[in-house]
Design a protein around this motif. Structure first.
Motif, short mmCIF file in Angstrom:
data_model
loop_
_atom_site.label_atom_id
_atom_site.label_comp_id
_atom_site.label_asym_id
_atom_site.label_seq_id
_atom_site.Cartn_x
_atom_site.Cartn_y
_atom_site.Cartn_z
N VAL A 134 -1.66 -4.24 -1.47
CA VAL A 134 -2.06 -3.83 -0.13
C VAL A 134 -1.01 -4.26 0.89
N ASN A 135 -0.44 -5.44 0.73
CA ASN A 135 0.61 -5.89 1.66
C ASN A 135 1.85 -5.01 1.57
N GLY B 178 5.46 -0.85 8.51
CA GLY B 178 5.83 -1.87 9.47
C GLY B 178 4.70 -2.76 9.94
N THR B 179 3.58 -2.77 9.22
CA THR B 179 2.45 -3.63 9.57
C THR B 179 2.60 -4.97 8.87
N VAL C 147 -9.22 -2.51 10.23
CA VAL C 147 -9.41 -1.16 9.68
C VAL C 147 -8.20 -0.70 8.87
N ASP C 148 -6.98 -0.97 9.36
CA ASP C 148 -5.80 -0.51 8.62
C ASP C 148 -5.70 -1.20 7.26
N LYS D 149 0.67 8.05 1.24
CA LYS D 149 -0.59 8.57 1.77
C LYS D 149 -1.05 7.77 3.00
N PHE D 150 -0.87 6.45 2.95
CA PHE D 150 -1.25 5.59 4.07
C PHE D 150 -0.42 5.93 5.30
N GLN D 151 0.87 6.11 5.11
CA GLN D 151 1.76 6.44 6.22
C GLN D 151 1.39 7.80 6.81
N ALA D 152 1.03 8.75 5.97
CA ALA D 152 0.65 10.08 6.46
C ALA D 152 -0.58 10.01 7.35
N ILE D 153 -1.52 9.15 7.00
CA ILE D 153 -2.74 9.00 7.81
C ILE D 153 -2.47 8.19 9.06
N GLN D 154 -1.76 7.08 8.91
CA GLN D 154 -1.56 6.16 10.04
C GLN D 154 -0.54 6.66 11.06
#
Length: 192
Positions: free
Chosen positions: A8-9, A16-17, A29-30, A137-142
């Motif tokens: 997850v990290n 960049g989180t 939430v992220d 996929k995470f980057q596409a959503i965020q």
């Protein structure tokens, strides 16, 4: 071995989180989104079926009522060898004979099982591929950044190549042992 927290990290860091120290139901939430995407992609990847999550030589027998129970970790099951004429599918936590339209069996069956593995049982190169796909996929959503998407697609492609190389090494495939496409071409299902 990569833990879920480490995965997850890596997903969070791909946009960049900052990394987190724990995964809790009360996480931001992220973090929860990254965790959910990782979980979903892990399951999707396992549904494809690889050498490491397939049991080729399993025998299952009916109970006193004639039902054949299956484990909740079984994603897919199919008959093999002399039992391949019986067309079974997993329905709930039991096998179902599609040809005879019944879930009652009179004898044991030889089956091949696709098993959902725990994260600790997945080869590391596949975990890296799962992380790469999850990151994209995470980057596409965020963020939806097309340039970053291209970079992450490249990372995913590289991770997939490494994973598939490992898969081919482990499978010891050759045309004589009938693995994969060769087996499909030479061992067609017989129907009554």
């Amino acid at each position: 071995m990569t833990t879920e927290l480490q995965a997850v990290n890596k997903i969070l860091q791909s946009v960049g989180t900052r990394p987190v120290t724990t995964l809790l139901a009360t996480s931001p939430v992220d973090v929860l989104l990254a965790q959910q995407i990782f979980s979903d992609v892990t399951r999707e990847r396992q549904l494809h079926g690889y050498h490491w999550n397939r049991i080729y030589t399993k025998t299952v027998a009916p109970d006193v009522s004639g039902f054949i129970a299956v484990s909740p970790t079984w994603l897919r099951v199919d008959t093999r060898a002399e039992d391949s004429i019986t067309d079974v599918v997993k329905v709930g936590l039991q096998l179902f004979d599609r040809i005879n339209d019944t879930n009652v069996f009179t004898s044991a069956l030889k089956v091949t099982v696709l098993v959902e593995r725990a994260l600790t049982d997945i080869p590391e190169e596949f975990i890296e591929w799962i992380i790469a796909e999850s990151s994209r996929k995470f980057q596409a959503i965020q963020q939806g950044d097309a340039r970053r998407d291209g970079q992450l697609r490249g990372d995913e492609r590289d991770a997939k190549a490494i994973a598939m190389t490992g898969e081919l090494r482990n499978v010891d495939a050759n045309i004589l042992n009938g693995y994969g496409p060769a087996r499909s071409a030479t061992h067609r299902r017989r129907t009554p």
